[in-house]
Motif scaffolding. Structure first.
Motif, PDB file in Angstrom:
ATOM      1  N   TRP A  44       0.830  -1.201   0.000  1.00  0.00           N
ATOM      2  CA  TRP A  44       0.000   0.000   0.000  1.00  0.00           C
ATOM      3  C   TRP A  44       0.870   1.260   0.000  1.00  0.00           C
ATOM      4  O   TRP A  44       1.964   1.282   0.564  1.00  0.00           O
ATOM      5  CB  TRP A  44      -0.907   0.035   1.225  1.00  0.00           C
ATOM      6  N   GLU A  46      -0.299   5.534   0.315  1.00  0.00           N
ATOM      7  CA  GLU A  46      -1.418   6.466   0.351  1.00  0.00           C
ATOM      8  C   GLU A  46      -0.972   7.836   0.854  1.00  0.00           C
ATOM      9  O   GLU A  46       0.055   7.964   1.522  1.00  0.00           O
ATOM     10  CB  GLU A  46      -2.529   5.947   1.277  1.00  0.00           C
ATOM     11  N   ASP A  48      -3.023  11.716   2.279  1.00  0.00           N
ATOM     12  CA  ASP A  48      -4.247  12.452   2.558  1.00  0.00           C
ATOM     13  C   ASP A  48      -4.291  13.673   1.648  1.00  0.00           C
ATOM     14  O   ASP A  48      -3.398  14.522   1.716  1.00  0.00           O
ATOM     15  CB  ASP A  48      -4.268  12.882   4.024  1.00  0.00           C
ATOM     16  N   GLY A  85      -2.852   8.581  -9.211  1.00  0.00           N
ATOM     17  CA  GLY A  85      -3.460   8.514  -7.890  1.00  0.00           C
ATOM     18  C   GLY A  85      -4.980   8.588  -7.952  1.00  0.00           C
ATOM     19  O   GLY A  85      -5.548   9.327  -8.755  1.00  0.00           O
ATOM     20  N   THR A  87      -8.205   9.773  -6.184  1.00  0.00           N
ATOM     21  CA  THR A  87      -8.787  10.640  -5.167  1.00  0.00           C
ATOM     22  C   THR A  87     -10.295  10.539  -5.298  1.00  0.00           C
ATOM     23  O   THR A  87     -10.872  10.978  -6.297  1.00  0.00           O
ATOM     24  CB  THR A  87      -8.331  12.097  -5.375  1.00  0.00           C
ATOM     25  N   ARG A  97     -11.666   8.750   1.292  1.00  0.00           N
ATOM     26  CA  ARG A  97     -10.618   7.907   1.868  1.00  0.00           C
ATOM     27  C   ARG A  97      -9.274   8.467   1.434  1.00  0.00           C
ATOM     28  O   ARG A  97      -9.212   9.295   0.520  1.00  0.00           O
ATOM     29  CB  ARG A  97     -10.754   6.445   1.387  1.00  0.00           C
ATOM     30  N   PRO A  98      -8.176   8.056   2.066  1.00  0.00           N
ATOM     31  CA  PRO A  98      -6.865   8.504   1.578  1.00  0.00           C
ATOM     32  C   PRO A  98      -6.671   8.148   0.108  1.00  0.00           C
ATOM     33  O   PRO A  98      -7.149   7.106  -0.355  1.00  0.00           O
ATOM     34  CB  PRO A  98      -5.884   7.746   2.479  1.00  0.00           C
ATOM     35  N   ILE A 100      -5.054   6.688  -3.122  1.00  0.00           N
ATOM     36  CA  ILE A 100      -4.203   5.537  -3.419  1.00  0.00           C
ATOM     37  C   ILE A 100      -3.218   5.973  -4.503  1.00  0.00           C
ATOM     38  O   ILE A 100      -3.622   6.404  -5.581  1.00  0.00           O
ATOM     39  CB  ILE A 100      -5.040   4.332  -3.883  1.00  0.00           C
ATOM     40  N   ASP A 104       1.416   2.261  -5.389  1.00  0.00           N
ATOM     41  CA  ASP A 104       0.658   1.300  -4.606  1.00  0.00           C
ATOM     42  C   ASP A 104       0.486   0.021  -5.430  1.00  0.00           C
ATOM     43  O   ASP A 104       0.128   0.080  -6.603  1.00  0.00           O
ATOM     44  CB  ASP A 104      -0.711   1.908  -4.264  1.00  0.00           C
ATOM     45  N   LYS A 137      -7.370   0.363  -9.265  1.00  0.00           N
ATOM     46  CA  LYS A 137      -7.583   0.788  -7.880  1.00  0.00           C
ATOM     47  C   LYS A 137      -9.076   0.881  -7.559  1.00  0.00           C
ATOM     48  O   LYS A 137      -9.518   0.545  -6.454  1.00  0.00           O
ATOM     49  CB  LYS A 137      -6.913   2.140  -7.635  1.00  0.00           C
TER      50      LYS A 137
END
Length: 495
Positions: A44, A46, A48, A85, A87, A97-98, A100, A104, A137
């Motif tokens: 993982w 991640e 924020d 990523g 989002t 959620r955070p 990814i 990852d 993802k």
């Protein structure tokens, strides 16, 4: 009359960089604010999204504090950022959620499922399904966090979340969106078939723009906080590698650069869609109209040096480089596999691991450091080889990224690649400078070729035949080791 300024913002994995560039394309100022990734479980990675915005506010705030007059002269803002990523936002644009991240590796099984659901995925997207891409993802979220998936109203790439905070717009550019696996890259449009295969529609996606087009204007409160005029337009921008190419002037067909940052990239500009997905090559849209590009991507490049510094107790990366420079002995069979986050090109293997091979009682920190530099160079050489399978020979490469500052690494790289490396003045600014150039194009509508000129080459490093010969045996061993360990890497994750 004040000189117009352009603000470029690059959202990286380890930090946000903001630059001010004037009308003569001179770098007036730059500032950075750090970021960290979280790894709550194996494979993982991640972050924020709130931290992205805080870091952006911090970097831009530094520019305003040091250069208030230049900030008042800003006429456009451009964005670049880490690609792939996920989002996830609800209907009120709240983060669910955070995010990814690109490195990852949790969605390996979902990649196989996506290719099963969309048999012509590679033809549409120009790429194999890899865990780093965005679409797999979302399949993982649907399977493992169904309540989050059900609440998802928009999926934004990292830099486009910054745009949302800046302008209120759900928008993206084609170069970054090509890295989602939801784009029909040849047609430069969302693919309804691939979206449907992940349970999504175009309503979940941002509007698409060429990188040099405006997507909206800064919100009044953001403009006031940053000290820039109200209504400043924000360019669509680019994924970090396409923005880096714009910044160093790699826009003409056949021109290429090597980026030695957290990850490692060889990027070749082209005027047509030319995929080679079977070998892990990425074929994406460029940030400018009528341009595409191919990339080989390694997930850990300069970050390997950071890892080795921590591992060996070196003060920092610079100290470890000095140890490498001071090592004059033969490395023998000492080889480093740089697969600390798995690997993309050419292996497409999220299970691949970093390895030191050939250790003895006599192995010191300098030898370990030297092996890391060589291992990263060998991985770049693997990437160049598969890029040239689908296209013509790459004659020379511009070098950008933080690792470009090491002269020793340059000598090792050029000798492993067998190509001259050109080091441009200002190349270390990279994607943020390209974002500023795209901001200018969005404001002025100039000919991109006139603005996106190649940077002046400060120095060139030519391959060293003696060094290449001394590394040849370790290069062969490097390639054999991955093949020998591939099954063991997977077994280790399955244990």
């Amino acid at each position: 009359m004040e000189t117009p300024m352009y603000l470029g913002i690059d959202l990286g994995t380890s930090g946000v960089k903001a630059v001010l560039v004037d009308d003569a394309q001179a770098l007036v100022a730059q500032a950075t604010a750090p970021l960290e990734a979280s790894r709550p479980h194996p494979l993982w990675s991640e972050q924020d999204p709130a931290d992205w915005w805080s870091a952006t506010q911090g970097a831009v705030g530094q520019l305003r504090a040091a250069h208030p007059e230049a900030m008042r002269a800003v006429r456009g803002v451009g964005l670049s950022g880490q690609m792939h990523g996920a989002t996830l936002l609800d209907r009120a644009d709240r983060v669910l959620r955070p995010a990814i991240l690109w490195n990852d590796g949790r969605s390996g099984a979902e990649c196989a499922e996506l290719e099963r659901r969309v048999p012509d995925l590679r033809a549409l997207t120009g790429n194999r399904a890899m865990p780093g891409f965005t679409a797999p993802k979302l399949l993982w979220v649907a399977a493992h966090e169904p309540e989050i998936f059900a609440a998802t109203a928009k999926v934004l790439l990292p830099k486009d979340y910054l745009r949302l905070r800046m302008t209120g717009d759900h928008a993206s550019d084609l170069s970054d969106s090509a890295g989602t696996l939801w784009l029909d890259v040849g047609q430069r449009a969302w693919s309804p078939a691939v979206l449907a295969a992940t349970g999504l529609t175009e309503a979940h996606m941002p509007r698409l723009h060429e990188g040099s087009q405006p997507t909206g204007a800064l919100r009044a409160e953001v403009a006031a906080e940053w000290g820039v005029p109200p209504g400043v337009p924000v360019a669509a921008g680019a994924g970090d590698n396409a923005a880096g190419a714009v910044g160093v002037g790699v826009v003409a067909p056949g021109s290429a650069f090597l980026s030695l940052g957290t990850s490692g990239v060889i990027f070749v500009s082209g005027e047509r869609f030319a995929p080679n997905p079977e070998r892990g090559v990425h074929a994406f849209c460029h940030a400018l109209p009528g341009r595409w590009h191919q990339m080989s991507v390694m997930l850990s490049a300069a970050s390997c040096l950071t890892f080795a510094a921590h591992l060996t107790g070196a003060t920092d990366e610079a100290a470890l480089l000095r140890d490498a420079e001071g090592h004059s002995g033969d490395l023998g069979a000492l080889v480093f596999l740089p697969y600390l986050s798995g690997e993309r090109t050419p292996h497409n293997d999220p299970h691949a691991k970093g390895v030191f091979f050939g250790l003895t009682h006599d192995t010191g920190r300098g030898a370990l450091a030297r092996a890391v530099l060589e291992g990263v160079a060998f991985a770049f050489a693997d990437g160049l080889e598969v890029l040239e399978e689908a296209g013509g020979r790459v004659e020379r490469l511009l070098v950008i990224g933080g690792g470009a500052r090491s002269a020793l690494w340059g000598r090792i790289l050029t000798s492993a690649l067998g190509r001259p490396l050109d080091y441009p003045a200002g190349g270390e600014v990279g994607p943020a400078f390209g974002a500023a150039r795209l901001a200018r194009l969005a404001v002025t509508g100039e000919d991109p070729a006139a603005v996106c000129r190649p940077l002046e080459v400060r120095r060139t490093v030519e391959p060293d035949a003696g060094l290449a010969a001394s590394m040849a045996g370790r290069r062969r061993l490097f390639r054999r080791l991955y093949a020998d360990l591939k099954a063991a890497f997977r077994e280790a994750d399955d244990a």
